[in-house]
Design a protein around this motif. Structure first.
Motif, PDB file in Angstrom:
ATOM      1  N   ARG A  59       0.810  -1.121   0.006  1.00  0.00           N
ATOM      2  CA  ARG A  59      -0.014   0.011  -0.093  1.00  0.00           C
ATOM      3  C   ARG A  59       0.792   1.132   0.205  1.00  0.00           C
ATOM      4  O   ARG A  59       0.365   2.703  -0.150  1.00  0.00           O
ATOM      5  CB  ARG A  59      -0.893   0.517   1.351  1.00  0.00           C
ATOM      6  CG  ARG A  59      -1.736   1.662   1.696  1.00  0.00           C
ATOM      7  CD  ARG A  59      -2.873   1.292   2.671  1.00  0.00           C
ATOM      8  NE  ARG A  59      -2.257   0.699   3.707  1.00  0.00           N
ATOM      9  CZ  ARG A  59      -1.238   1.648   4.542  1.00  0.00           C
ATOM     10  NH1 ARG A  59      -1.407   2.858   4.066  1.00  0.00           N
ATOM     11  NH2 ARG A  59      -1.461   1.506   5.459  1.00  0.00           N
ATOM     12  N   SER A  60       1.669   1.197   0.536  1.00  0.00           N
ATOM     13  CA  SER A  60       2.633   2.146   1.023  1.00  0.00           C
ATOM     14  C   SER A  60       3.166   2.280  -0.805  1.00  0.00           C
ATOM     15  O   SER A  60       3.952   3.336  -0.941  1.00  0.00           O
ATOM     16  CB  SER A  60       3.907   2.186   1.822  1.00  0.00           C
ATOM     17  OG  SER A  60       3.241   2.541   2.838  1.00  0.00           O
ATOM     18  N   MET A  62       2.233   1.910  -3.608  1.00  0.00           N
ATOM     19  CA  MET A  62       1.559   2.515  -4.052  1.00  0.00           C
ATOM     20  C   MET A  62       1.201   3.535  -3.830  1.00  0.00           C
ATOM     21  O   MET A  62       1.067   4.376  -4.962  1.00  0.00           O
ATOM     22  CB  MET A  62       0.285   1.667  -4.772  1.00  0.00           C
ATOM     23  CG  MET A  62      -0.309  -0.050  -4.763  1.00  0.00           C
ATOM     24  SD  MET A  62       0.828  -0.372  -6.402  1.00  0.00           S
ATOM     25  CE  MET A  62       2.528  -0.589  -6.463  1.00  0.00           C
ATOM     26  N   GLU A  63       1.307   4.164  -3.205  1.00  0.00           N
ATOM     27  CA  GLU A  63       1.037   5.962  -2.073  1.00  0.00           C
ATOM     28  C   GLU A  63       1.575   6.595  -3.157  1.00  0.00           C
ATOM     29  O   GLU A  63       1.586   7.562  -3.811  1.00  0.00           O
ATOM     30  CB  GLU A  63       0.300   5.323  -1.254  1.00  0.00           C
ATOM     31  CG  GLU A  63      -1.025   5.345  -0.718  1.00  0.00           C
ATOM     32  CD  GLU A  63      -2.416   5.553  -1.591  1.00  0.00           C
ATOM     33  OE1 GLU A  63      -1.878   7.348  -1.451  1.00  0.00           O
ATOM     34  OE2 GLU A  63      -3.521   4.884  -1.313  1.00  0.00           O
ATOM     35  N   THR A  64       3.410   5.830  -2.831  1.00  0.00           N
ATOM     36  CA  THR A  64       4.484   7.041  -3.332  1.00  0.00           C
ATOM     37  C   THR A  64       4.158   7.477  -4.965  1.00  0.00           C
ATOM     38  O   THR A  64       4.523   8.120  -4.815  1.00  0.00           O
ATOM     39  CB  THR A  64       5.397   5.809  -3.168  1.00  0.00           C
ATOM     40  OG1 THR A  64       5.101   5.729  -1.173  1.00  0.00           O
ATOM     41  CG2 THR A  64       6.784   7.006  -3.161  1.00  0.00           C
ATOM     42  N   ALA A  66       1.716   7.132  -6.429  1.00  0.00           N
ATOM     43  CA  ALA A  66      -0.024   7.429  -6.954  1.00  0.00           C
ATOM     44  C   ALA A  66      -0.432   6.722  -7.852  1.00  0.00           C
ATOM     45  O   ALA A  66      -1.126   6.999  -9.022  1.00  0.00           O
ATOM     46  CB  ALA A  66      -0.028   8.654  -7.323  1.00  0.00           C
ATOM     47  N   ARG A  68      -3.280   3.493  -8.323  1.00  0.00           N
ATOM     48  CA  ARG A  68      -3.809   3.111  -7.877  1.00  0.00           C
ATOM     49  C   ARG A  68      -4.492   1.712  -7.538  1.00  0.00           C
ATOM     50  O   ARG A  68      -5.200   1.090  -7.024  1.00  0.00           O
ATOM     51  CB  ARG A  68      -6.099   3.894  -7.914  1.00  0.00           C
ATOM     52  CG  ARG A  68      -5.599   5.705  -7.756  1.00  0.00           C
ATOM     53  CD  ARG A  68      -6.012   5.724  -6.159  1.00  0.00           C
ATOM     54  NE  ARG A  68      -5.178   7.146  -5.844  1.00  0.00           N
ATOM     55  CZ  ARG A  68      -3.832   7.397  -5.432  1.00  0.00           C
ATOM     56  NH1 ARG A  68      -2.922   6.398  -5.108  1.00  0.00           N
ATOM     57  NH2 ARG A  68      -4.421   8.500  -5.129  1.00  0.00           N
TER      58      ARG A  68
END
Length: 256
Positions: A59-60, A62-64, A66, A68
């Motif tokens: 998750r981290s 993917m968030e880094t 951007a 989804r």
């Protein structure tokens, strides 16, 4: 042009280790060059993309970036640092109404399902014991020695005249296990330490000194070390073979 993107380059515990005040862990907290999430890569190309491994930092990662969603994940083995993100990925698939595709040898799938039996509700589990093609890459896997931790799988990926191998968790490979590693443009290899002093029978991943002996035998054109512990300081200059690079989070390498 296809590329490999390093989402994480750390060993099973990552860097910094929460309990540790060593210079590498402190640097990772303060500056971050040595901050390493658990090892995973994304293969990016005109024909699509896929991940290799989906650890607890998915998750981290993917968030880094951007990003989804990812639709396809190839798994090397069923240890937590390589599959800990699968429940979050499956939940993302549930909420977005998509069916993710998880690729692995059948015994790895069996081990994953034993840990997370609900994954099959939102992920398609696809056995690849006889090979698979993803994003135009022909992929074959084989079992490699993971020392005291049992086994992992390495993968050889081929497209046109380019061949490379991803082998994140291995040590003391025998003659048969080395054979798919010859004739490579690129080898991505896990090396948790520069020189690990623990008793050999307790270990599970090559160190960089041992890896150098492997490289002399299989002679890949280019090598990237990953799966590094807090023993490895990216601010240091290690006496490594000229074809070797140490992976950093966010490193992109062209596969040409």
């Amino acid at each position: 042009m296809d590329r490999i993107l390093f989402l994480g380059t750390g060993d099973a515990m990552g860097v910094p280790r929460v309990y540790c005040d060593c210079s590498v862990c402190m640097e990772a907290r303060q500056i971050g060059v040595n901050r390493r999430l658990r090892s995973s890569v994304m293969i990016e190309g005109a024909s699509g993309s896929f991940l290799i491994d989906c650890g607890p930092d998915w998750r981290s990662q993917m968030e880094t970036l951007a990003i989804r969603m990812t639709d396809k994940v190839l798994v090397t083995h069923a240890h937590f640092d390589h599959i800990g993100g699968l429940p979050e990925w499956a939940d993302a698939c549930r909420w977005t109404g998509r069916k993710g595709q998880l690729y692995a040898p059948i015994e790895v799938i069996t081990n994953i399902v034993a840990q997370f039996p609900w994954l099959k509700n939102n992920l398609e589990l696809i056995a690849i014991d006889y090979g698979i093609e993803l994003a135009g890459w022909r992929i074959s896997g084989w079992k490699v020695c993971h020392g005291k931790n049992g086994y992992s799988y390495a993968y050889r990926l081929e497209k046109d005249d380019y061949s490379w191998v991803y082998c994140s968790d291995a040590i003391n490979l025998n003659h048969t296990e080395k054979q798919p590693m010859f004739g490579l443009n690129l080898l991505v290899l896990g090396t948790s330490f520069y020189h690990e002093t623990a008793e050999f029978s307790t270990r599970s991943v090559y160190d960089m000194k041992e890896a150098e002996l492997l490289l002399k035998e299989i002679t890949p054109n280019k090598v990237i070390y990953t799966h590094m512990s807090h023993d490895v300081d990216l601010n240091q200059q290690y006496p490594l073979p000229m074809e070797v690079t140490l992976a950093r989070t966010g490193l992109r390498v062209d596969l040409i």
